[in-house]
Scaffold this motif. Structure first.
Motif, PDB file in Angstrom:
ATOM      1  N   LEU A  15      -4.971  30.232-104.412  1.00 42.83           N
ATOM      2  CA  LEU A  15      -5.794  30.664-103.046  1.00 42.83           C
ATOM      3  C   LEU A  15      -4.641  30.677-102.127  1.00 42.83           C
ATOM      4  O   LEU A  15      -3.769  30.203-101.870  1.00 42.83           O
ATOM      5  N   ALA A  17      -5.081  30.684 -98.335  1.00 43.01           N
ATOM      6  CA  ALA A  17      -5.867  30.049 -97.262  1.00 43.01           C
ATOM      7  C   ALA A  17      -5.311  30.351 -95.878  1.00 43.01           C
ATOM      8  O   ALA A  17      -4.569  29.485 -95.553  1.00 43.01           O
ATOM      9  N   GLN A  20      -7.263  29.098 -92.275  1.00 41.05           N
ATOM     10  CA  GLN A  20      -8.628  28.544 -92.188  1.00 41.05           C
ATOM     11  C   GLN A  20      -8.773  27.157 -91.687  1.00 41.05           C
ATOM     12  O   GLN A  20      -7.778  26.449 -91.702  1.00 41.05           O
ATOM     13  N   GLY A  24     -13.619  24.704 -93.531  1.00 39.21           N
ATOM     14  CA  GLY A  24     -13.378  26.170 -94.506  1.00 39.21           C
ATOM     15  C   GLY A  24     -12.806  25.575 -95.744  1.00 39.21           C
ATOM     16  O   GLY A  24     -13.317  26.187 -96.861  1.00 39.21           O
ATOM     17  N   GLU A  25     -11.667  24.973 -95.641  1.00 38.62           N
ATOM     18  CA  GLU A  25     -10.982  24.629 -96.913  1.00 38.62           C
ATOM     19  C   GLU A  25     -11.857  23.742 -97.809  1.00 38.62           C
ATOM     20  O   GLU A  25     -11.747  23.907 -99.028  1.00 38.62           O
ATOM     21  N   LYS A  28     -14.494  25.976 -99.590  1.00 33.14           N
ATOM     22  CA  LYS A  28     -13.791  26.784-100.564  1.00 33.14           C
ATOM     23  C   LYS A  28     -13.520  26.067-101.679  1.00 33.14           C
ATOM     24  O   LYS A  28     -13.712  26.352-102.916  1.00 33.14           O
ATOM     25  N   LYS A  31     -16.717  25.553-103.603  1.00 33.03           N
ATOM     26  CA  LYS A  31     -17.099  26.880-104.337  1.00 33.03           C
ATOM     27  C   LYS A  31     -16.235  26.856-105.626  1.00 33.03           C
ATOM     28  O   LYS A  31     -16.448  27.171-106.860  1.00 33.03           O
ATOM     29  N   ASN A  54      -9.709  35.643-106.361  1.00 29.06           N
ATOM     30  CA  ASN A  54      -9.335  35.172-105.178  1.00 29.06           C
ATOM     31  C   ASN A  54      -9.010  36.727-104.272  1.00 29.06           C
ATOM     32  O   ASN A  54      -9.283  36.598-103.316  1.00 29.06           O
ATOM     33  N   GLU A  57     -11.918  37.506-102.986  1.00 29.48           N
ATOM     34  CA  GLU A  57     -12.574  36.882-101.687  1.00 29.48           C
ATOM     35  C   GLU A  57     -11.584  37.280-100.418  1.00 29.48           C
ATOM     36  O   GLU A  57     -12.272  37.316 -99.497  1.00 29.48           O
ATOM     37  N   GLU A  58     -10.375  37.509-100.768  1.00 28.82           N
ATOM     38  CA  GLU A  58      -9.596  37.905 -99.619  1.00 28.82           C
ATOM     39  C   GLU A  58     -10.006  39.381 -99.115  1.00 28.82           C
ATOM     40  O   GLU A  58      -9.954  39.247 -97.776  1.00 28.82           O
ATOM     41  N   GLU A  61     -13.166  38.748 -96.994  1.00 28.04           N
ATOM     42  CA  GLU A  61     -12.770  38.016 -95.896  1.00 28.04           C
ATOM     43  C   GLU A  61     -12.405  38.823 -94.680  1.00 28.04           C
ATOM     44  O   GLU A  61     -12.760  38.951 -93.640  1.00 28.04           O
ATOM     45  N   GLU A 130     -22.670  32.078-107.662  1.00 29.20           N
ATOM     46  CA  GLU A 130     -22.256  32.546-106.182  1.00 29.20           C
ATOM     47  C   GLU A 130     -23.520  32.321-105.397  1.00 29.20           C
ATOM     48  O   GLU A 130     -23.532  31.610-104.262  1.00 29.20           O
TER      49      GLU A 130
END
Length: 150
Positions: A15, A17, A20, A24-25, A28, A31, A54, A57-58, A61, A130
């Motif tokens: 990850l 992050a 964040q 949020g962490e 995550k 999840k 990941n 996801e980035e 985001e 998800e």
């Protein structure tokens, strides 16, 4: 149990992050744990799966961040003295559609990349996981808001 911990550990190492908040962490982390549990990934699968996921996801985001900027700009434009011109509205729509296209393309890329790592059945389980995770998260937020408003 060790397999799940290993998968979670690998996911956390992968990850990125950046910027964040602690909430949020936590989300995550939940999840990652939920998806790991639902997909029942082997150690080898997890090592290949999480970097791909990941990265996706980035990308999402970044796209969501751009979308939020667009929405703020739209709000600011509507609050102006004359509001939004038709030309400006067309530009906003064009930008919005481009962002949606990019999200769809990112999803296609994710699925294509994951097909080299895990089975199609597990990809379908990922999609369901998800969706289930998002539903659970929304339900928790609703419960939290209801408690706050009581």
């Amino acid at each position: 149990m060790n397999k799940i911990l290993l998968c979670i550990g690998i996911a956390f190492v992968s990850l990125n992050a950046i910027g964040q908040n602690p909430a949020g962490e936590k989300i995550k982390a939940f999840k990652v744990a939920y998806i790991t549990e639902q997909l029942n990934l082997s150690s080898k699968e997890a090592q290949q799966f999480w970097p791909i996921y990941n990265t996706h996801e980035e990308t999402l985001e970044k796209l969501k961040k751009e979308e939020r900027k667009l929405i703020r700009a739209l709000k600011d434009a509507n609050e102006g003295s004359d509001g939004l011109s038709d030309r400006q509205a067309g530009e906003f729509l064009s930008n919005y559609l481009e962002a949606e296209t990019q999200k769809t393309q990112a999803r296609k890329t994710l699925i294509k990349d994951l097909q080299t790592v895990i089975s199609n059945k597990k990809i379908l389980r990922l999609i369901k996981a998800e969706n289930d995770f998002n539903k659970r998260l929304l339900e928790r937020i609703r419960q939290w808001r209801n408690r706050r408003n009581d």
